[in-house]
Design a protein around this motif. Structure first.
Motif, PDB file in Angstrom:
ATOM      1  N   VAL A  78       3.710  12.793   0.555  1.00 49.57           N
ATOM      2  CA  VAL A  78       4.548  11.737  -0.029  1.00 49.57           C
ATOM      3  C   VAL A  78       5.842  11.551   0.769  1.00 49.57           C
ATOM      4  CG1 VAL A  78       5.795  13.070  -1.800  1.00 49.57           C
ATOM      5  CG2 VAL A  78       5.249  10.690  -2.230  1.00 49.57           C
ATOM      6  N   LYS A  79       6.348  12.635   1.351  1.00 51.30           N
ATOM      7  CA  LYS A  79       7.545  12.507   2.210  1.00 51.30           C
ATOM      8  C   LYS A  79       7.272  11.555   3.367  1.00 51.30           C
ATOM      9  CE  LYS A  79       9.537  17.121   1.450  1.00 51.30           C
ATOM     10  NZ  LYS A  79       8.505  18.187   1.433  1.00 51.30           N
ATOM     11  N   ASP A  80       6.101  11.699   3.964  1.00 52.65           N
ATOM     12  CA  ASP A  80       5.731  10.808   5.077  1.00 52.65           C
ATOM     13  C   ASP A  80       5.641   9.356   4.619  1.00 52.65           C
ATOM     14  OD1 ASP A  80       5.484  13.030   6.703  1.00 52.65           O
ATOM     15  OD2 ASP A  80       3.284  13.047   6.699  1.00 52.65           O
ATOM     16  N   HIS A 132       7.001   5.609   6.106  1.00 55.60           N
ATOM     17  CA  HIS A 132       6.181   4.436   6.454  1.00 55.60           C
ATOM     18  C   HIS A 132       6.738   3.184   5.774  1.00 55.60           C
ATOM     19  CE1 HIS A 132       2.619   7.463   6.871  1.00 55.60           C
ATOM     20  NE2 HIS A 132       3.624   7.721   7.681  1.00 55.60           N
ATOM     21  N   LEU A 133       7.111   3.352   4.501  1.00 62.28           N
ATOM     22  CA  LEU A 133       7.742   2.251   3.765  1.00 62.28           C
ATOM     23  C   LEU A 133       9.022   1.832   4.484  1.00 62.28           C
ATOM     24  CD1 LEU A 133       8.217   0.441   1.259  1.00 62.28           C
ATOM     25  CD2 LEU A 133       9.106   2.454   0.063  1.00 62.28           C
ATOM     26  N   ASN A 134       9.774   2.819   4.946  1.00 63.10           N
ATOM     27  CA  ASN A 134      11.028   2.522   5.631  1.00 63.10           C
ATOM     28  C   ASN A 134      10.817   1.713   6.910  1.00 63.10           C
ATOM     29  OD1 ASN A 134      13.375   3.705   7.722  1.00 63.10           O
ATOM     30  ND2 ASN A 134      14.067   3.136   5.679  1.00 63.10           N
ATOM     31  N   PHE A 135       9.749   1.998   7.638  1.00 57.25           N
ATOM     32  CA  PHE A 135       9.482   1.214   8.850  1.00 57.25           C
ATOM     33  C   PHE A 135       9.356  -0.273   8.500  1.00 57.25           C
ATOM     34  CE2 PHE A 135       6.880  -1.189  11.707  1.00 57.25           C
ATOM     35  CZ  PHE A 135       7.425  -0.883  12.938  1.00 57.25           C
ATOM     36  N   GLY A 136       8.540  -0.558   7.468  1.00 58.47           N
ATOM     37  CA  GLY A 136       8.342  -1.949   7.051  1.00 58.47           C
ATOM     38  C   GLY A 136       9.641  -2.595   6.593  1.00 58.47           C
ATOM     39  N   ILE A 161       0.835  -1.208   0.000  1.00 59.76           N
ATOM     40  CA  ILE A 161       0.000   0.000   0.000  1.00 59.76           C
ATOM     41  C   ILE A 161       0.870   1.258   0.000  1.00 59.76           C
ATOM     42  CG2 ILE A 161      -1.799   1.316   1.218  1.00 59.76           C
ATOM     43  CD1 ILE A 161      -3.054  -1.326   2.062  1.00 59.76           C
ATOM     44  N   GLU A 162       1.957   1.257   0.749  1.00 67.99           N
ATOM     45  CA  GLU A 162       2.829   2.441   0.754  1.00 67.99           C
ATOM     46  C   GLU A 162       3.472   2.665  -0.619  1.00 67.99           C
ATOM     47  OE1 GLU A 162       2.679   4.546   3.068  1.00 67.99           O
ATOM     48  OE2 GLU A 162       2.095   3.458   4.868  1.00 67.99           O
ATOM     49  N   CYS A 163       3.903   1.585  -1.267  1.00 69.44           N
ATOM     50  CA  CYS A 163       4.491   1.747  -2.616  1.00 69.44           C
ATOM     51  C   CYS A 163       3.439   2.242  -3.606  1.00 69.44           C
ATOM     52  CB  CYS A 163       5.104   0.431  -3.108  1.00 69.44           C
ATOM     53  SG  CYS A 163       6.663   0.022  -2.293  1.00 69.44           S
TER      54      CYS A 163
END
Ligand code: Y39
Ligand code: FE
Ligand code: FE
Ligand code: FE
Length: 231
Positions: free
Chosen positions: A142-144, A148-152, A115-117
């Protein structure tokens, strides 16, 4: 011939054609942000050691939702929330099932990778063709989403060996759904001057990079990316 009207320079944000397409795309984004907000709260319950950070992410999603609601109001568009709920229903259901079973790896693949991608691809493609109000909002959002992607990515990289099998099976189950979602929105996206080919390309770049960062080999990524291309 609304299909021919969609180059960025020709967009009329106040035309009925644009507003009709926007009522669905805007709703999808609002519903997506709402579900992302709920999903990160659920993830906080499943990963209590990351509770504080995940609650922080969930609050960001709620702010995104408010921002995109303002974008709709700005164009005097009423978002078609019924359409949007149906649009997300399959991914939503798969996330819920995984959460109930405690399959946190699947939950992370669905929300924090897929979903983030999808969000990053959509927002990157939207920014150059958005109205001025929506562009400013979307640039902030989009910065945020990258965070979120980075957390995963960070969590899954740390737990890569024990997560690998579940990730492959969750990818196989959920990636085809993304292609169906893209097909369902292709015409409306086109009316907003967002081309499906660009969305697919950006999504695959983000998703492939994410899988690589987590620890998958190029060969794995090729194999995993092939799922759903026929959807
Ligand atoms: O993590 C997030 O904030 C994601 C929920 C938001 C998803 C947005 C989904 C956008 C798809 C739009 C498709 C337009 C062509
Ligand atoms: Fe075109
Ligand atoms: Fe968001
Ligand atoms: Fe997000």
């Amino acid at each position: 011939m609304q299909q021919l009207a969609a180059t960025a320079a020709e967009l009329d944000f106040h035309s009925e054609t644009y507003k009709d397409a926007y009522s669905r795309i805007n709703a999808i984004v609002i519903e997506g942000e709402k579900e992302a907000h709920e999903n990160y709260i659920r993830l906080a319950e499943l990963l209590p050691e990351h509770q504080e950070e995940l609650i922080r992410l969930s609050k960001m999603e709620n702010r995104h939702k408010k921002g995109f609601e303002a974008c709709g109001r700005n164009l005097q568009v009423t978002p078609d929330m019924q359409f949007a709920q149906e649009f997300f229903a399959q991914l939503h259901q798969n996330f819920q099932k995984a959460a109930e079973s405690g399959n946190v790896v699947t939950c992370l693949l669905i929300q924090s990778l897929i979903i983030e991608c999808f969000a990053i691809a959509a927002y990157n493609i939207y920014i150059p063709v958005a109205d001025d109000f929506a562009r400013k909002i979307t640039e902030g959002v989009v910065k945020d989403e990258y965070s979120h992607l980075n957390f995963g990515e960070v969590w899954l990289k740390k737990h890569f060996e024990e997560s690998k099998t579940e990730l492959e099976q969750a990818n196989r189950q959920n990636l085809p759904i993304v292609w169906k979602m893209l097909n369902a929105v292709e015409n409306d996206a086109h009316t907003l001057a967002m081309e499906k080919e660009a969305l697919v390309e950006d999504f695959m770049i983000q998703y492939g990079e994410a899988l690589s960062n987590i620890g998958f080999t190029t060969r794995d990524i090729m194999r995993m990316s092939a799922y759903g291309l026929t959807a």
